[in-house]
Design an enzyme around this catalytic site. Structure first.
Site, mmCIF file in Angstrom:
data_model
loop_
_atom_site.group_PDB
_atom_site.id
_atom_site.type_symbol
_atom_site.label_atom_id
_atom_site.label_comp_id
_atom_site.label_asym_id
_atom_site.label_seq_id
_atom_site.Cartn_x
_atom_site.Cartn_y
_atom_site.Cartn_z
ATOM 1 N N GLU A 33 -5.074 0.620 -0.126
ATOM 2 C CA GLU A 33 -4.870 -0.787 0.185
ATOM 3 C C GLU A 33 -5.098 -1.654 -1.055
ATOM 4 O OE1 GLU A 33 -3.606 -1.645 2.964
ATOM 5 O OE2 GLU A 33 -4.902 -1.340 4.687
ATOM 6 N N HIS A 54 0.837 -1.205 0.000
ATOM 7 C CA HIS A 54 0.000 0.000 0.000
ATOM 8 C C HIS A 54 0.870 1.252 0.000
ATOM 9 C CE1 HIS A 54 -0.478 0.037 4.722
ATOM 10 N NE2 HIS A 54 0.420 0.931 4.391
HETATM 11 C C1 GLP Z 1 1.068 3.462 7.245
HETATM 12 C C2 GLP Z 1 0.888 4.721 6.426
HETATM 13 C C3 GLP Z 1 1.727 4.713 5.178
HETATM 14 C C4 GLP Z 1 3.144 4.279 5.503
HETATM 15 C C5 GLP Z 1 3.106 2.880 6.041
HETATM 16 C C6 GLP Z 1 4.484 2.328 6.349
HETATM 17 O O1 GLP Z 1 0.176 2.450 6.946
HETATM 18 N N1 GLP Z 1 -0.465 4.972 6.079
HETATM 19 O O2 GLP Z 1 1.721 6.013 4.591
HETATM 20 O O3 GLP Z 1 3.923 4.331 4.338
HETATM 21 O O4 GLP Z 1 2.343 2.900 7.240
HETATM 22 O O5 GLP Z 1 4.898 2.696 7.650
HETATM 23 P P1 GLP Z 1 6.316 2.466 8.247
HETATM 24 O O6 GLP Z 1 7.183 3.567 7.706
HETATM 25 O O7 GLP Z 1 6.139 2.607 9.737
HETATM 26 O O8 GLP Z 1 6.771 1.125 7.848
#
Ligand code: GLP
Length: 242
Positions: A143, A138
């Site tokens: 999603e 995503h």
């Molecule tokens: C969330 C956000 C995304 C982000 C993803 C990954 O779901 N909505 O925008 O890219 O998490 O997060 P992380 O950087 O903590 O792996």
């Protein structure tokens, strides 16, 4: 789509900072698209340092965040609103009126979405968009699904996203089941995109993104293949299956 590989999290944060510092110095009124999650935190720390040592000025900068949970008060510590103020906005001289985060509150979420799109369009669109990537491919909260919505919309979060994001909450029941997210249209209209990925948990999605050619709603990040100015910055672990 081009990608670069750095040793570790600090390396990707520094590489992203170089792009941001250069861009902000050359475009003092830039419109930034901003992301939450653990991955951009290193970049945000460096942007704060850049402001503190007078290298960067955010007084004319505007920002649009990618997404927000539905139903969380903006003051709730798990809201993306709180996240952004805590990790960036409270420490730089961006004007509060230039900060935009979708609102997941109120009676009419569809109106919130239309209003957000109108604001993005009237600002002239996003110049530099920052993205992370979910383990399921995503981007923002677009999603995997049979079809995707182009514009800002309300989305039901996938069970695996709720599980992954539950690490920030007391337990997975507390994670909101819905979010408001920019759609692929707002993301792909950005003039430039920087996607950051760190850690082995992202390696499968990154390998699929870079090695395969198919564009599919079941793997939303694959739409970046049609964007002409996307830079993917990976650490060695995220790049380990390439
Ligand atoms: C969330 C956000 C995304 C982000 C993803 C990954 O779901 N909505 O925008 O890219 O998490 O997060 P992380 O950087 O903590 O792996």
């Amino acid at each position: 789509m081009q990608y670069i590989v750095k040793d570790d999290f600090n390396g990707i944060s520094a590489a992203a900072y170089d792009i941001y510092a250069d861009f902000i110095k050359k475009n003092s009124g830039a419109i930034l698209g901003l992301a939450t999650g653990s991955t951009p935190i290193g970049l945000y720390k460096l942007l704060i340092d850049g402001y503190k040592n007078k290298e960067l000025d955010f007084s004319q900068i505007s920002s649009f965040n990618l997404d927000e949970y539905v139903g969380l008060d903006p003051k709730n510590e798990n809201s993306y609103n709180s996240f952004m103020w805590k990790h960036l906005f409270d420490h730089i001289n961006i004007r509060p009126e230039n900060v935009h985060i979708p609102s997941g509150q109120g009676e009419n979420l569809k109106n919130n979405c239309r209003e957000y799109d109108r604001l993005i369009a009237s600002s002239g669109g996003i110049d530099l968009m920052l993205l992370g990537i979910g383990e399921n491919g995503h981007i923002a909260f677009n999603e995997p699904a049979k079809s995707l919505k182009a514009n800002t919309h309300v989305v039901n979060l996938c069970p695996d996203t709720i599980e992954v994001n539950s690490r920030f909450f007391d337990n997975s029941d507390d994670v909101p089941k819905q979010a408001i997210t920019m759609g692929l249209s707002q993301i792909l209209k950005s003039k430039r995109i920087v996607l950051l990925a760190s850690g082995r948990k992202k390696a499968k999605a990154i390998a699929r993104l870079i090695k395969e050619e198919e564009i599919s709603c079941s793997f939303p990040v694959s739409f970046l293949r049609v964007h002409t100015k996307t830079t993917i910055i990976l650490d060695k672990e995220a790049a380990s299956l390439l």
